[in-house]
Write an enzyme that holds these catalytic residues in place. Sequence first.
Site, mmCIF file in Angstrom:
data_model
loop_
_atom_site.group_PDB
_atom_site.id
_atom_site.type_symbol
_atom_site.label_atom_id
_atom_site.label_comp_id
_atom_site.label_asym_id
_atom_site.label_seq_id
_atom_site.Cartn_x
_atom_site.Cartn_y
_atom_site.Cartn_z
ATOM 1 N N ASP A 31 1.029 -0.803 0.208
ATOM 2 C CA ASP A 31 0.329 0.143 0.534
ATOM 3 C C ASP A 31 1.169 0.821 -0.070
ATOM 4 O OD1 ASP A 31 -3.131 -0.057 0.959
ATOM 5 O OD2 ASP A 31 -1.479 1.918 0.629
ATOM 6 N N LYS A 84 -11.338 6.255 -4.776
ATOM 7 C CA LYS A 84 -12.678 5.072 -4.580
ATOM 8 C C LYS A 84 -14.114 6.587 -4.821
ATOM 9 C CE LYS A 84 -12.884 4.830 0.329
ATOM 10 N NZ LYS A 84 -14.126 3.650 1.119
ATOM 11 N N SER A 124 -17.521 -3.393 -8.173
ATOM 12 C CA SER A 124 -18.843 -2.715 -7.502
ATOM 13 C C SER A 124 -19.927 -3.223 -8.283
ATOM 14 C CB SER A 124 -18.133 -0.912 -7.250
ATOM 15 O OG SER A 124 -19.424 -0.223 -7.301
ATOM 16 N N TYR A 148 -14.662 6.306 -12.015
ATOM 17 C CA TYR A 148 -14.540 5.566 -10.650
ATOM 18 C C TYR A 148 -15.375 4.423 -11.323
ATOM 19 C CZ TYR A 148 -15.571 2.255 -7.182
ATOM 20 O OH TYR A 148 -15.444 1.588 -6.658
ATOM 21 N N LYS A 152 -14.104 0.810 -12.684
ATOM 22 C CA LYS A 152 -14.234 -1.052 -12.407
ATOM 23 C C LYS A 152 -14.396 -1.675 -13.756
ATOM 24 C CE LYS A 152 -13.249 -0.266 -8.555
ATOM 25 N NZ LYS A 152 -12.102 -0.252 -7.404
ATOM 26 N N PHE A 177 -21.651 -4.434 -3.215
ATOM 27 C CA PHE A 177 -22.495 -4.076 -3.202
ATOM 28 C C PHE A 177 -22.176 -2.632 -1.975
ATOM 29 C CE2 PHE A 177 -25.724 -5.177 -6.214
ATOM 30 C CZ PHE A 177 -25.144 -6.075 -6.587
ATOM 31 N N LEU A 199 -23.623 6.999 2.725
ATOM 32 C CA LEU A 199 -24.683 7.172 3.986
ATOM 33 C C LEU A 199 -23.616 7.108 4.895
ATOM 34 C CD1 LEU A 199 -27.347 8.226 4.337
ATOM 35 C CD2 LEU A 199 -28.034 5.420 3.497
ATOM 36 N N ARG A 291 -29.835 13.346 -5.435
ATOM 37 C CA ARG A 291 -28.198 13.338 -5.895
ATOM 38 C C ARG A 291 -28.733 12.866 -7.715
ATOM 39 N NH1 ARG A 291 -24.002 10.316 -2.018
ATOM 40 N NH2 ARG A 291 -24.889 8.255 -3.192
ATOM 41 N N ASP A 294 -27.738 9.322 -8.739
ATOM 42 C CA ASP A 294 -28.345 8.498 -8.036
ATOM 43 C C ASP A 294 -29.562 6.875 -8.898
ATOM 44 O OD1 ASP A 294 -27.184 8.972 -5.446
ATOM 45 O OD2 ASP A 294 -27.992 9.763 -4.749
HETATM 46 P P1 NAD Z 1 -10.278 2.058 0.525
HETATM 47 O O1 NAD Z 1 -9.112 3.663 0.135
HETATM 48 O O2 NAD Z 1 -9.881 2.161 2.522
HETATM 49 O O3 NAD Z 1 -8.181 1.388 0.827
HETATM 50 C C1 NAD Z 1 -7.658 1.570 -0.966
HETATM 51 C C2 NAD Z 1 -6.258 1.043 -0.237
HETATM 52 O O4 NAD Z 1 -5.783 1.514 -1.630
HETATM 53 C C3 NAD Z 1 -6.193 2.575 0.347
HETATM 54 O O5 NAD Z 1 -5.295 1.821 1.747
HETATM 55 C C4 NAD Z 1 -4.405 3.442 -0.477
HETATM 56 O O6 NAD Z 1 -4.051 3.894 0.132
HETATM 57 C C5 NAD Z 1 -4.125 2.970 -1.347
HETATM 58 N N1 NAD Z 1 -3.767 2.996 -2.820
HETATM 59 C C6 NAD Z 1 -4.756 3.272 -3.605
HETATM 60 N N2 NAD Z 1 -3.625 3.663 -5.269
HETATM 61 C C7 NAD Z 1 -2.817 2.846 -4.100
HETATM 62 C C8 NAD Z 1 -1.507 2.584 -5.170
HETATM 63 N N3 NAD Z 1 -0.750 3.527 -6.500
HETATM 64 N N4 NAD Z 1 -0.116 1.953 -4.993
HETATM 65 C C9 NAD Z 1 -0.444 1.188 -3.905
HETATM 66 N N5 NAD Z 1 -1.684 1.387 -2.585
HETATM 67 C C10 NAD Z 1 -2.578 2.512 -3.498
HETATM 68 O O7 NAD Z 1 -11.136 1.657 0.000
HETATM 69 P P2 NAD Z 1 -11.792 0.031 -0.102
HETATM 70 O O8 NAD Z 1 -12.980 1.263 0.123
HETATM 71 O O9 NAD Z 1 -10.603 -0.144 1.249
HETATM 72 O O10 NAD Z 1 -11.780 0.182 -1.515
HETATM 73 C C11 NAD Z 1 -11.391 -0.977 -1.389
HETATM 74 C C12 NAD Z 1 -11.103 -1.562 -2.716
HETATM 75 O O11 NAD Z 1 -12.759 -1.850 -2.810
HETATM 76 C C13 NAD Z 1 -11.491 -0.709 -3.679
HETATM 77 O O12 NAD Z 1 -10.676 -0.383 -5.127
HETATM 78 C C14 NAD Z 1 -12.735 0.005 -4.301
HETATM 79 O O13 NAD Z 1 -12.639 1.016 -5.546
HETATM 80 C C15 NAD Z 1 -13.464 -1.596 -4.419
HETATM 81 N N6 NAD Z 1 -14.970 -0.776 -3.944
HETATM 82 C C16 NAD Z 1 -15.307 -0.228 -2.629
HETATM 83 C C17 NAD Z 1 -16.344 -0.195 -1.792
HETATM 84 C C18 NAD Z 1 -16.583 0.960 -1.607
HETATM 85 O O14 NAD Z 1 -17.913 1.133 -0.458
HETATM 86 N N7 NAD Z 1 -15.671 0.842 -0.316
HETATM 87 C C19 NAD Z 1 -17.351 -0.569 -2.976
HETATM 88 C C20 NAD Z 1 -17.407 -1.269 -3.918
HETATM 89 C C21 NAD Z 1 -16.098 -1.461 -4.474
HETATM 90 C C1 UD1 Z 2 -22.340 5.045 -4.360
HETATM 91 C C2 UD1 Z 2 -21.756 5.138 -5.469
HETATM 92 C C3 UD1 Z 2 -20.885 4.024 -5.952
HETATM 93 C C4 UD1 Z 2 -19.821 2.883 -4.680
HETATM 94 C C5 UD1 Z 2 -20.780 2.492 -3.808
HETATM 95 C C6 UD1 Z 2 -19.881 2.593 -2.952
HETATM 96 C C7 UD1 Z 2 -22.367 6.957 -6.411
HETATM 97 C C8 UD1 Z 2 -23.653 8.043 -7.391
HETATM 98 N N1 UD1 Z 2 -22.810 6.132 -6.481
HETATM 99 O O1 UD1 Z 2 -23.459 4.273 -4.044
HETATM 100 O O2 UD1 Z 2 -20.488 4.137 -7.324
HETATM 101 O O3 UD1 Z 2 -19.240 2.320 -5.472
HETATM 102 O O4 UD1 Z 2 -20.832 4.228 -3.071
HETATM 103 O O5 UD1 Z 2 -18.885 3.307 -2.236
HETATM 104 O O6 UD1 Z 2 -22.113 8.185 -6.119
HETATM 105 N N2 UD1 Z 2 -27.411 9.810 0.572
HETATM 106 C C9 UD1 Z 2 -28.239 10.833 1.501
HETATM 107 N N3 UD1 Z 2 -27.764 11.222 1.997
HETATM 108 C C10 UD1 Z 2 -26.527 11.196 2.505
HETATM 109 C C11 UD1 Z 2 -25.718 9.701 1.627
HETATM 110 C C12 UD1 Z 2 -26.670 9.442 0.684
HETATM 111 O O7 UD1 Z 2 -29.301 10.918 1.300
HETATM 112 O O8 UD1 Z 2 -25.459 11.692 2.642
HETATM 113 C C13 UD1 Z 2 -27.895 8.357 0.145
HETATM 114 C C14 UD1 Z 2 -28.181 8.168 -1.343
HETATM 115 O O9 UD1 Z 2 -28.967 8.669 -2.367
HETATM 116 C C15 UD1 Z 2 -28.296 6.767 -1.664
HETATM 117 C C16 UD1 Z 2 -28.386 6.414 -0.618
HETATM 118 O O10 UD1 Z 2 -27.989 6.905 0.616
HETATM 119 O O11 UD1 Z 2 -29.423 6.369 -2.135
HETATM 120 C C17 UD1 Z 2 -27.019 5.122 -0.506
HETATM 121 O O12 UD1 Z 2 -25.562 6.016 -1.030
HETATM 122 P P1 UD1 Z 2 -24.443 6.242 -0.354
HETATM 123 O O13 UD1 Z 2 -23.870 5.490 0.450
HETATM 124 O O14 UD1 Z 2 -23.461 7.201 -1.576
HETATM 125 O O15 UD1 Z 2 -23.666 4.807 -1.776
HETATM 126 P P2 UD1 Z 2 -24.615 4.890 -3.481
HETATM 127 O O16 UD1 Z 2 -24.402 5.866 -3.849
HETATM 128 O O17 UD1 Z 2 -25.857 3.387 -3.197
#
Ligand code: NAD
Ligand code: UD1
Length: 336
Positions: A31, A84, A124, A148, A152, A177, A199, A291, A294
Amino acid sequence: MSILVTGGTGYIGSHTCVELIKENYDVIIVDNLYNSSKEALNRINTITGVMPKFYEIDLLDKDKLNIIFEENNIEAVIHFAGYKAVGESCSIPLTYYQNNITTTLNLCEVMKSYNCKKIVFSSSATVYGDPASVPIDESFPLSTTNPYGTTKMFNERILEDLYISDNEFSVILLRYFNPIGAHNSGLIGETPNGIPNNLVPYIAQVATGKRDFLRVWGNDYNTVDGTGVRDYIHVVDLALGHIKAVKYAMNHLGVEKINLGTGNGYSVLQVKDAYAKASGKDIAFEIMDRRPGDIATCYADTKKAKELLGWQAEFDIETMCNDSWNFEVKNPDGVK
Ligand code: NAD
Ligand code: UD1
């Protein structure tokens, strides 16, 4: 057996490292600490009694990446590293393409040269865009609405093409999800930078008093109470899904796309109420306009994960909120 976890000090990565160590895998983390802290390593050590081997390396630096494979016998890679933030990806798309695509290209090139051919990739549900119906299964068409999401989708395609060119690869594309919650020790969890977009991190900050009220983005959707419905999944369930995916990859070649969700949808107001109960705090809110970008409803068809991996989510929304709140209270400034 050594598993390389890219992005392993991050939110989902750190939880996955804990579960890998519990299953006796040797965990190696790489990382660049762009969005995480070295303290996560100490926390993993406290939970498991094992300090994972750590390389502070940017995956954009292919030469340094080589060193990790030179020094270790890595059998599989779980690739979390990437940027992300959806909104940010719209303002600095080139940075997102550069980081999220080039890191995967570098990683795969190095993996191939060291004959390491098993990879589990963090995709994602965002790759489904605005789905025609729910629940969403893995055969649904892909479309994205922001850079973003497009990274993916492109990464999935790159990994599929890699397999087509070399049938010794095993590629698992996990489509998450909405991950929320934290390890029940309260030692690791999610620490968003700045104002949270998602959220649950936002609600958590309303509960702690860091933010005044929740802005609910629209209450005129065709849902149970008009607010958006999503499939929230406990991050520990998600981590356990990765263990099953690694085990599957060890015994199968090919490409599999697999949803990791619970199959249940909760509205914004339902999540707000669950969090209020978990925290014992009032969560003030106001209804705002929708938003942009959404969708109304998104939840997973979870059949494939159950059939192929023997995995299904176990934790309910109450546990997700309780664990998130426990982490919030114990770490007001995050994992630092
Ligand atoms: P996070 O930001 O907490 O973790 C990602 C890590 O990658 C971080 O520690 C960051 O420092 C590291 N990183 C980024 N670029 C790098 C690079 N060039 N070299 C080395 N390290 C690097 O994110 P997370 O929530 O743990 O998500 C992990 C993965 O899952 C991501 O690919 C994200 O897009 C995907 N994902 C996350 C969610 C979510 O809601 N958290 C949803 C769907 C997919
Ligand atoms: C978002 C990203 C999605 C990503 C996911 C997980 C967008 C459009 N999509 O999804 O690409 O994979 O996060 O990281 O950003 N909400 C509120 N108030 C807030 C925040 C959210 O009402 O302050 C609502 C949103 O309108 C939605 C729900 O809560 O209905 C979930 O939102 P959020 O947590 O941002 O996730 P996603 O939009 O599903």
